[in-house]
Design a protein around this motif. Structure first.
Motif, PDB file in Angstrom:
ATOM      1  N   GLU A  38      30.793   5.441  34.898  1.00 53.91           N
ATOM      2  CA  GLU A  38      32.199   5.269  35.271  1.00 53.91           C
ATOM      3  C   GLU A  38      32.677   6.031  36.566  1.00 53.91           C
ATOM      4  O   GLU A  38      33.559   5.395  37.386  1.00 53.91           O
ATOM      5  CB  GLU A  38      33.188   5.893  34.002  1.00 53.91           C
ATOM      6  N   VAL A  39      32.115   7.243  36.760  1.00 53.14           N
ATOM      7  CA  VAL A  39      32.589   7.897  38.002  1.00 53.14           C
ATOM      8  C   VAL A  39      32.182   6.968  39.225  1.00 53.14           C
ATOM      9  O   VAL A  39      32.901   6.901  40.517  1.00 53.14           O
ATOM     10  CB  VAL A  39      31.883   9.293  38.265  1.00 53.14           C
ATOM     11  N   GLU A  40      31.066   6.546  39.429  1.00 58.65           N
ATOM     12  CA  GLU A  40      30.422   5.572  40.332  1.00 58.65           C
ATOM     13  C   GLU A  40      31.559   4.295  40.489  1.00 58.65           C
ATOM     14  O   GLU A  40      31.704   3.894  41.845  1.00 58.65           O
ATOM     15  CB  GLU A  40      28.953   5.315  40.222  1.00 58.65           C
ATOM     16  N   GLN A  41      31.877   3.794  39.447  1.00 59.08           N
ATOM     17  CA  GLN A  41      33.068   2.550  39.556  1.00 59.08           C
ATOM     18  C   GLN A  41      34.055   3.137  40.203  1.00 59.08           C
ATOM     19  O   GLN A  41      34.709   2.522  41.045  1.00 59.08           O
ATOM     20  CB  GLN A  41      33.172   2.130  38.261  1.00 59.08           C
ATOM     21  N   TRP A  42      34.772   4.233  39.680  1.00 58.91           N
ATOM     22  CA  TRP A  42      35.721   4.922  40.495  1.00 58.91           C
ATOM     23  C   TRP A  42      35.588   5.176  42.014  1.00 58.91           C
ATOM     24  O   TRP A  42      36.526   4.858  42.689  1.00 58.91           O
ATOM     25  CB  TRP A  42      36.210   6.059  39.783  1.00 58.91           C
ATOM     26  N   ARG A  43      34.334   5.633  42.251  1.00 62.60           N
ATOM     27  CA  ARG A  43      34.202   5.846  43.817  1.00 62.60           C
ATOM     28  C   ARG A  43      33.856   4.432  44.394  1.00 62.60           C
ATOM     29  O   ARG A  43      34.497   4.619  45.567  1.00 62.60           O
ATOM     30  CB  ARG A  43      32.899   6.500  43.925  1.00 62.60           C
ATOM     31  N   ALA A  44      33.290   3.507  43.834  1.00 65.73           N
ATOM     32  CA  ALA A  44      33.316   2.420  44.540  1.00 65.73           C
ATOM     33  C   ALA A  44      34.642   1.696  44.855  1.00 65.73           C
ATOM     34  O   ALA A  44      35.069   1.038  45.739  1.00 65.73           O
ATOM     35  CB  ALA A  44      32.397   1.392  43.762  1.00 65.73           C
ATOM     36  N   THR A  45      35.543   1.754  43.749  1.00 63.38           N
ATOM     37  CA  THR A  45      37.030   1.271  43.778  1.00 63.38           C
ATOM     38  C   THR A  45      37.712   1.937  45.133  1.00 63.38           C
ATOM     39  O   THR A  45      38.510   1.367  45.691  1.00 63.38           O
ATOM     40  CB  THR A  45      37.682   1.433  42.610  1.00 63.38           C
ATOM     41  N   ALA A  46      37.519   3.521  45.032  1.00 63.72           N
ATOM     42  CA  ALA A  46      38.302   3.938  46.190  1.00 63.72           C
ATOM     43  C   ALA A  46      37.746   3.577  47.575  1.00 63.72           C
ATOM     44  O   ALA A  46      38.414   3.449  48.551  1.00 63.72           O
ATOM     45  CB  ALA A  46      37.966   5.645  45.901  1.00 63.72           C
ATOM     46  N   ARG A  47      36.346   3.437  47.865  1.00 62.64           N
ATOM     47  CA  ARG A  47      35.902   2.968  49.030  1.00 62.64           C
ATOM     48  C   ARG A  47      36.282   1.641  49.429  1.00 62.64           C
ATOM     49  O   ARG A  47      36.632   1.376  50.770  1.00 62.64           O
ATOM     50  CB  ARG A  47      34.149   2.798  48.792  1.00 62.64           C
ATOM     51  N   ALA A  48      36.650   0.634  48.372  1.00 68.11           N
ATOM     52  CA  ALA A  48      37.079  -0.636  48.577  1.00 68.11           C
ATOM     53  C   ALA A  48      38.264  -0.522  49.112  1.00 68.11           C
ATOM     54  O   ALA A  48      39.066  -1.418  50.024  1.00 68.11           O
ATOM     55  CB  ALA A  48      36.891  -1.464  47.336  1.00 68.11           C
ATOM     56  N   VAL A  49      39.273   0.124  48.385  1.00 71.23           N
ATOM     57  CA  VAL A  49      40.698   0.308  48.729  1.00 71.23           C
ATOM     58  C   VAL A  49      40.635   0.988  50.038  1.00 71.23           C
ATOM     59  O   VAL A  49      41.595   0.351  51.116  1.00 71.23           O
ATOM     60  CB  VAL A  49      41.332   1.349  47.637  1.00 71.23           C
ATOM     61  N   ARG A  50      39.785   1.919  50.580  1.00 75.24           N
ATOM     62  CA  ARG A  50      40.114   2.665  51.940  1.00 75.24           C
ATOM     63  C   ARG A  50      39.669   1.491  53.041  1.00 75.24           C
ATOM     64  O   ARG A  50      40.168   1.483  54.150  1.00 75.24           O
ATOM     65  CB  ARG A  50      39.304   3.670  52.095  1.00 75.24           C
ATOM     66  N   GLN A  51      38.576   0.672  52.662  1.00 78.35           N
ATOM     67  CA  GLN A  51      38.216  -0.369  53.458  1.00 78.35           C
ATOM     68  C   GLN A  51      39.123  -1.603  53.697  1.00 78.35           C
ATOM     69  O   GLN A  51      39.403  -2.068  54.817  1.00 78.35           O
ATOM     70  CB  GLN A  51      36.747  -0.828  53.283  1.00 78.35           C
TER      71      GLN A  51
END
Length: 96
Positions: A38-51
Motif C-alpha cells: 500500500e505504501v508503494e502504491q501511494w509512492r507511485a501515485t505521488a510520483r505520477a502526479v508530480r510528473q
C-alpha cells in the motif's frame, strides 16, 4: 496502527509514503507485506502526479507586478507611511 485493525491507518500509510521518510522505520511495515504494498502504491501515485503536473514558473509580468508594488511608496489616509490593503494595520473603530 488503529485499534480496530491490524494494519496501518490511511494517515499512517500516507505519512510513510512521503519522500525522504524511511517507511520501514515503522515496525509494522517491516512485517506486513500488505501495508508495504500500500505504501508503494501511494509512492507511485505521488510520483505520477508530480510528473503529470510539473510546477510552472509564473509569467514575468507577475514578478514585475510584485516588485513594482514593493517599490511603490505606501501612503495611508493620514499621509504617513503605512501598510496599504492589510486589515491588521488599519485603525478599527472602538466598540462600545
Amino acid at each position: 496502527m488503529t485499534n480496530a485493525s491490524a494494519h496501518l491507518s490511511l494517515e499512517e500509510l500516507v505519512a510513510a509514503s512521503r519522500p525522504g521518510v524511511a517507511g520501514l522505520a515503522n515496525p509494522h511495515l517491516q512485517q506486513c507485506p500488505d501495508c508495504r504494498a500500500e505504501v508503494e502504491q501511494w509512492r507511485a501515485t505521488a510520483r505520477a502526479v508530480r510528473q503529470a503536473a510539473p510546477i510552472a514558473a509564473p509569467p514575468p509580468y507577475v514578478l514585475q507586478g510584485v516588485l513594482d508594488e514593493i517599490d511603490r511608496p505606501l501612503r495611508g489616509a493620514t499621509g504617513r507611511r503605512g501598510r496599504r490593503g492589510c486589515c491588521c494595520w488599519r485603525r478599527r473603530p472602538r466598540r462600545a
